[in-house]
Design an enzyme around this catalytic site. Structure first.
Site, PDB file in Angstrom:
ATOM      1  N   ASP A   1      -1.606   6.969  -0.795  1.00 30.41           N
ATOM      2  CA  ASP A   1      -0.464   6.154  -1.236  1.00 30.41           C
ATOM      3  C   ASP A   1      -0.622   5.699  -2.688  1.00 30.41           C
ATOM      4  O   ASP A   1      -0.416   4.530  -3.009  1.00 30.41           O
ATOM      5  CB  ASP A   1      -0.276   4.933  -0.323  1.00 30.41           C
ATOM      6  CG  ASP A   1      -0.008   5.318   1.123  1.00 30.41           C
ATOM      7  OD1 ASP A   1       0.431   6.457   1.353  1.00 30.41           O
ATOM      8  OD2 ASP A   1      -0.240   4.486   2.008  1.00 30.41           O
TER       9      ASP A   1
ATOM     10  N   ASP B   1      -0.192  11.400   1.106  1.00 28.43           N
ATOM     11  CA  ASP B   1       1.100  10.773   0.776  1.00 28.43           C
ATOM     12  C   ASP B   1       1.055  10.138  -0.605  1.00 28.43           C
ATOM     13  O   ASP B   1       1.518   9.008  -0.801  1.00 28.43           O
ATOM     14  CB  ASP B   1       1.470   9.711   1.826  1.00 28.43           C
ATOM     15  CG  ASP B   1       1.527  10.267   3.246  1.00 28.43           C
ATOM     16  OD1 ASP B   1       1.647  11.491   3.405  1.00 28.43           O
ATOM     17  OD2 ASP B   1       1.441   9.467   4.192  1.00 28.43           O
TER      18      ASP B   1
END
Length: 331
Positions: free
Chosen positions: A165, A186
């Site tokens: 992230d 991600d």
């Protein structure tokens, strides 16, 4: 109870009106910079921390204010609050001006840098969350380097370094140009409507293949999506191009060079079997050893020229020409 309800409605309307004013009305007075603040650890500077410089900008600011950040390492969390639009953060090169912190307390609260208002420009800075980067033996968890959630944000020659992230590309229209983004899980995620031009993406895998994107478009009417124009994807292990964080996830790669790090299947519906038709993932005119689509997921979209035009810089994020009203960034 009735009086309470009326009061709540009044404040809700007031808040929405205030947010609308900040998001739409402010144009920052054209391209000129009203004044410059200098941040650094020594020499002729105005402040020694970036946050102090931001705090000094008046609320509801409607003229461009430049905060020039001298070369150095700044170990601090930095937040541009919603009531302080029209700010330029200018470093002295992303290799030289580095903002870093180590935190893993959730995707929102862990961010080293948060930008909330509309009309923000960032150039020549590295934003880093060192939590998963420096200690490779600890358990991997969300550790955000930057959270961008204000409309009309221009990010130029910046670097974002993390592992899981890394870049929370949350809301609003954003233009990333000539940036470097590093991570594995991600590492570009959110619901923003963003255009990435000539960016270098570096997948730094350790174990199982991760995902470059986790895009969160959640309805067929949402303008949200990530468009990658040009640039390259490299790395040291395998990585997928994306997984559908929300049901209508949308990611387009156009003219991007893919190294061999890309997995053959490329994409993942993230448990949405039978609903893949809602997802828009496309690869158009991409190059390199990882650009072979013969083994990609069968629901990969094929875009017509007119559909591809909808994802151009002008059509996708610049219909109101906000990019034309930005101050000139030095080369």
């Amino acid at each position: 109870m009735e009086l309470f309800t009326r009061a709540m409605i009044f404040f809700l309307i007031l808040f929405i009106s205030y947010f609308f004013y900040l998001s739409k009305a402010i144009d920052c007075g054209g391209k000129d910079v009203s004044y410059t603040i200098t941040v650094g650890s020594s020499g002729k500077v105005t402040f020694k921390t970036i946050q102090a410089a931001i705090d000094s900008v008046k609320n509801n600011n409607n003229q461009w204010v430049k905060i020039h950040i001298k070369a150095g390492s700044y170990i601090e969390k930095v937040h541009i609050p919603i009531e302080k639009p029209c700010i330029i953060l200018e470093g002295e090169g992303s290799q030289n001006t580095i903002i870093s912190f180590s935190d893993n307390k959730g995707t929102s609260s862990s961010a080293t840098f948060v930008s909330s208002p509309p009309n923000v420009v960032m150039s020549d800075i590295t934003f880093q969350n060192t939590y998963n980067v420096n200690n490779k033996t600890q358990k991997v968890s969300p550790a955000v380097a930057a959270l961008i959630q204000g409309d009309k944000s221009f990010i130029f020659r910046c670097s974002f370094i993390g592992y899981q992230d890394t870049l929370f590309d949350a809301y609003g229209r954003h233009y990333y140009k000539d940036c470097y983004i590093q991570g594995e899980v991600d590492f570009i995620f959110g619901r923003a409507q963003s255009y990435y031009e000539n960016c270098l993406l570096n997948a730094t895998g350790r174990n199982l293949p991760g995902f470059v994107t986790a895009q969160g478009r959640d309805s067929p009417d949402s303008p949200s999506g990530f468009v990658f124009e040009g640039g390259s994807l490299v790395g040291n292990d395998k990585v997928n191009l994306g997984r559908a964080w929300r049901a209508y996830s949308r990611v387009i790669f156009h003219n991007t060079n893919f190294s061999s790090v890309v997995t053959p299947q490329g994409w993942n519906s993230f448990g949405r079997a039978g609903q893949e038709s809602k997802i828009t993932y496309a690869e158009v005119d991409c190059k390199g050893p990882g650009a072979d689509t013969s083994k990609r997921v069968p629901w990969l979209k094929k875009l017509t020229p007119s559909q591809l035009e909808e994802f151009s810089l002008a059509s996708f994020i610049n219909k109101d020409n906000w990019l034309d009203n930005l101050p000139v960034i030095s080369k």
